[in-house]
Design an enzyme around this catalytic site. Structure first.
Site, PDB file in Angstrom:
ATOM      1  N   LYS A  31      24.709 -40.088  -1.154  1.00 23.23           N
ATOM      2  CA  LYS A  31      25.543 -40.566  -2.258  1.00 23.23           C
ATOM      3  C   LYS A  31      26.366 -39.426  -2.833  1.00 23.23           C
ATOM      4  CE  LYS A  31      24.153 -40.863  -6.492  1.00 23.23           C
ATOM      5  NZ  LYS A  31      23.551 -41.179  -7.805  1.00 23.23           N
ATOM      6  N   GLU A 316      15.723 -35.464  -9.614  1.00 26.36           N
ATOM      7  CA  GLU A 316      15.751 -36.815  -9.062  1.00 26.36           C
ATOM      8  C   GLU A 316      14.511 -37.109  -8.215  1.00 26.36           C
ATOM      9  OE1 GLU A 316      18.900 -34.954  -5.984  1.00 26.36           O
ATOM     10  OE2 GLU A 316      19.297 -36.982  -6.659  1.00 26.36           O
TER      11      GLU A 316
END
Length: 436
Positions: A31, A316
């Site tokens: 991403k 994350e």
């Protein structure tokens, strides 16, 4: 034109592993790389291509935002996206959804457009930290209507003066990356100085700098907390998008929980993502990673070790690591992640609630979590529209019967095929996933 509305909620029961998992998974593109390549392509001379990009809600929103401002972005071919720059223009409306990259990367681009660009998004995006970026854009010569949250309007005049700016980017490295990605088009480039607590997720800033240089920008990041981008034209180019390594964390964790072997095909030997940090953490927790011609092979023993780790540069990963810690052989302390209260949800609070619902002993301290393993039970986990929280629940479901997600569609943010890929892995397919 794809439908970019958020999908309806869908409950899902995480499959429990009947034994050691053995599988090879091919994951879609990064991403982070996909988003940066799209933005750089919008400012480049000539066409830009993205091979093996991530097609997910966040990247579709990025492509749609650039189209709204006049760029030609073709995503008809899943494996090869094409972007041709056009003069940026308004009036336009950009839906950022819940995507932090769209929220922070496109307003600086809009400052270069000719006309007004309005940004709005999901409820959580309306409260995510934006004031430092808006203040910096105003200091650099942009006119921005901002009342403390979305919607905000950038009134572009086709150019931006640029220059020097000081900002507090401790809430998100994306605040710096957004300025840097657009800066080659500023009349004077930019000098960004960070003043405040440490900037989280420094590896993503390094990715921004490396991709800018690969597109032809002059960037100096040799001084701590100072980034200099010279004015100049970027060059369109072909980007080979790496597999999304943060998305791989859950699949690799499955090897540790079940004592199995999971291979992630196409793992880069040297790449732009912080894959080494993920492997170091999983190694400390009991995994045995090996890089082979086929990809990254992770072997587990079925025993997970507790760790103490500063995750400021890998925040994350905390949901999956917290899930592993909940089934470990000793306590864990995961810290350095106070800034996560500004993500899709207050991620630390969400983890405390989710793991607690399953019976884990979890407490929050000033910048992280302390986890003390104890027997877990099945329960429904509220994913709170957070894809990483869904991944963490799925990891625990491998070892605990009856782990239910109240909504699995949140995984479409970065990995739309997650439920299918995960179930296929657990049920014993030798090889599955996207294209080679």
């Amino acid at each position: 034109m794809p439908n970019l509305t958020a999908p309806a909620h869908l409950p899902w029961t995480a499959p429990t592993a009947p034994g050691p998992v053995t599988a090879t998974v091919r994951l879609p593109g990064s991403k982070s790389m996909t988003a940066r390549a799209l933005v750089l392509g919008a400012l480049s001379l000539g066409a830009t291509t993205l091979r093996a990009p991530l097609r997910a809600r966040d990247t579709e929103l990025m492509a749609a935002g650039l189209r709204a401002m006049g760029c030609h972005v073709s995503t008809a071919d899943d494996n090869l996206w094409l972007l041709r720059p056009r003069p940026l223009r308004g009036p336009a409306r950009v839906d950022v959804g819940g995507a932090g990259t769209v929220l922070r990367f496109l307003p600086p681009i809009a400052a270069l457009a000719d006309g007004a660009v309005v940004f709005d998004g999901d409820g959580r995006s309306r409260t995510r930290p934006m004031a430092p970026l808006v203040g910096a854009l105003r200091d650099l010569g942009a006119r921005v209507d901002y009342g403390g949250g979305l919607p905000l309007t950038v009134h572009g005049i086709g150019r931006l003066t640029g220059g020097e700016v000081t900002m507090d980017a401790s809430a998100s490295s994306q605040l710096v990356s957004g300025l840097l990605l657009a800066a080659p088009e500023f009349d004077r480039g930019v000098v960004v100085r960070h003043a405040g607590p440490p900037v989280p997720r420094a590896p993503h800033l390094r990715m921004t700098v490396q991709m800018l240089r690969a597109a032809g920008a002059g960037v100096d990041d040799g001084r701590p907390d100072v980034w200099v981008v010279e004015p100049g034209r970027l060059n369109g180019r072909a980007w080979d998008i790496e597999p999304d390594l943060p998305a791989a964390a859950a699949f690799l964790a499955a090897a540790l929980v079940t004592g199995g072997t999971v291979t992630v095909a196409g793992w880069p030997r040297s790449g732009l993502q912080p894959g080494g940090r993920l492997l170091e953490l999983l190694r400390r927790m009991g995994g045995a990673p090996t890089l082979t011609r086929q990809g990254l092979v992770m072997r587990g023993t079925g025993t997970v070790h507790g760790i103490t780790a500063d995750l400021a540069d890998a925040a994350e990963l905390i949901p999956v690591l917290a899930a592993l810690a909940a089934v470990a052989d000793g306590p864990s302390h995961l810290h350095g992640v106070a800034h996560l209260d500004g993500h899709e949800t207050d991620r630390i609070a969400a983890l405390v609630t989710a793991l607690g619902a399953l019976g884990a002993d979890v407490t929050r301290d000033h910048d992280g979590l302390r986890i003390r393993p104890r027997p877990l039970r099945g329960a429904t986990v509220a994913t709170r529209d957070d894809h990483r929280l869904a991944h963490a629940a799925a990891v625990l479901g491998l070892a605990v019967d009856g782990v239910r997600l109240d909504d699995v569609t949140c995984t479409a943010k970065t990995l739309p095929e997650f439920p299918r890929l995960w179930s296929t892995m657990v049920h014993g397919a030798a090889s599955f996933g996207g294209q080679d």
